[in-house]
Scaffold this active site. Structure first.
Site: not given
Ligand code: PGA
Length: 251
Positions: A9-11, A96, A98, A168, A174, A214, A235-236
């Site tokens: 998930n590159w966001k 998600h 966010e 999640e 994150g 994470s 993600g990251g």
């Protein structure tokens, strides 16, 4: 049987040229390897068409990170499920945390999005999970059950069977604070039991449930070794091809 999936998930990261370069790097690393999981890249909307034509999408699937809750029309700035499908993308991340927290996406809105994604042949990667205060209050199972019930449990077993879920815990996203393998397994088993209660054991057994929050090269193998953890939403660590490949090969 259910599939193992590792989805990035590159966001809101990577310019178009950076995104194409990253997608090609992952695709080249994946090609020729016999992997124990499917690989998906969740790119920003404007990257979808270019990424789909730059890589072999039979080896590396492509996902949007959202879609509109309307079919088409006067909704300035929105992107429909049909538009996403027309780029060659096969997946869409929905729900998600966010999106829920910053853009007011409710279970009712998400139900519409899931319906439109399915109508257009996309596989939703549907995210659920509790915030820290809910876990600390011991309400995490109730929260996750109600997210499933309110957004997804009106779908038929056949339609539900087309979904991928991602648990999640919001406190792990994150933050560098990962759920322990035991916490992940406990919740994934609960989710599967809840699906079995609503539908049946076969639907529950076939549902891929990914862990997100994470997840990184040093904890992926332990998380994925749990019987009810079928991969990760990353993600990251998906923004770097080497890190992402280490997670993919953790299976
Ligand atoms: P993270 O994000 O891996 O950076 O914690 C996961 C996600 O939000 O999907």
């Amino acid at each position: 049987m259910r599939k193992n999936i590792v989805a990035g998930n590159w966001k809101m990261n990577k310019t178009l040229s950076e995104g194409i370069a990253l997608a090609k790097e992952v695709n080249a690393a994946v090609a020729g390897k016999s992997l124990k999981c499917d690989v998906v890249l969740g790119t920003p909307f404007i990257h979808l068409a270019s990424v789909c034509s730059a890589i072999d999408t039979t080896k590396t699937g492509v996902s949007a990170q959202n879609c509109a809750d309307k079919v088409s029309g006067a909704y300035t700035g929105e992107v429909s499920a049909a538009m996403i499908a027309s780029t060659g993308a096969k997946y869409v991340i929905l729900g998600h945390s966010e999106r829920r927290a910053y853009y007011g996406e409710t279970d009712a809105i998400l139900k519409e999005k899931v319906k439109l994604a399915l109508d257009n042949g996309l596989t939703p990667i549907f995210c659920i999970g509790e915030v820290l205060s809910e876990r600390e209050a011991g309400k995490h199972f109730d929260v996750v059950r109600s997210q499933l019930e309110n957004a997804l449990f009106d779908f038929s077993a056949a339609d539900f069977g087309k979904l991928v879920l991602a648990y999640e815990p919001v406190w792990a996203i994150g933050t560098g604070k990962t759920a322990t393998p035991g916490q992940a397994q406990e919740m994934h088993a609960f989710i599967r039991k809840t699906i079995a209660g609503k539908y049946n054991a076969e639907t529950a057994g076939n549902c891929s449930i990914l862990y997100g929050g994470s997840c990184n090269p040093s904890n992926a193998a332990q998380l994925f070794s749990n019987p009810d953890v079928d991969g990760g939403l990353i993600g990251g660590a998906s923004l770097n091809a080497d890190d992402f490949m280490q997670i993919i090969t953790a299976f």
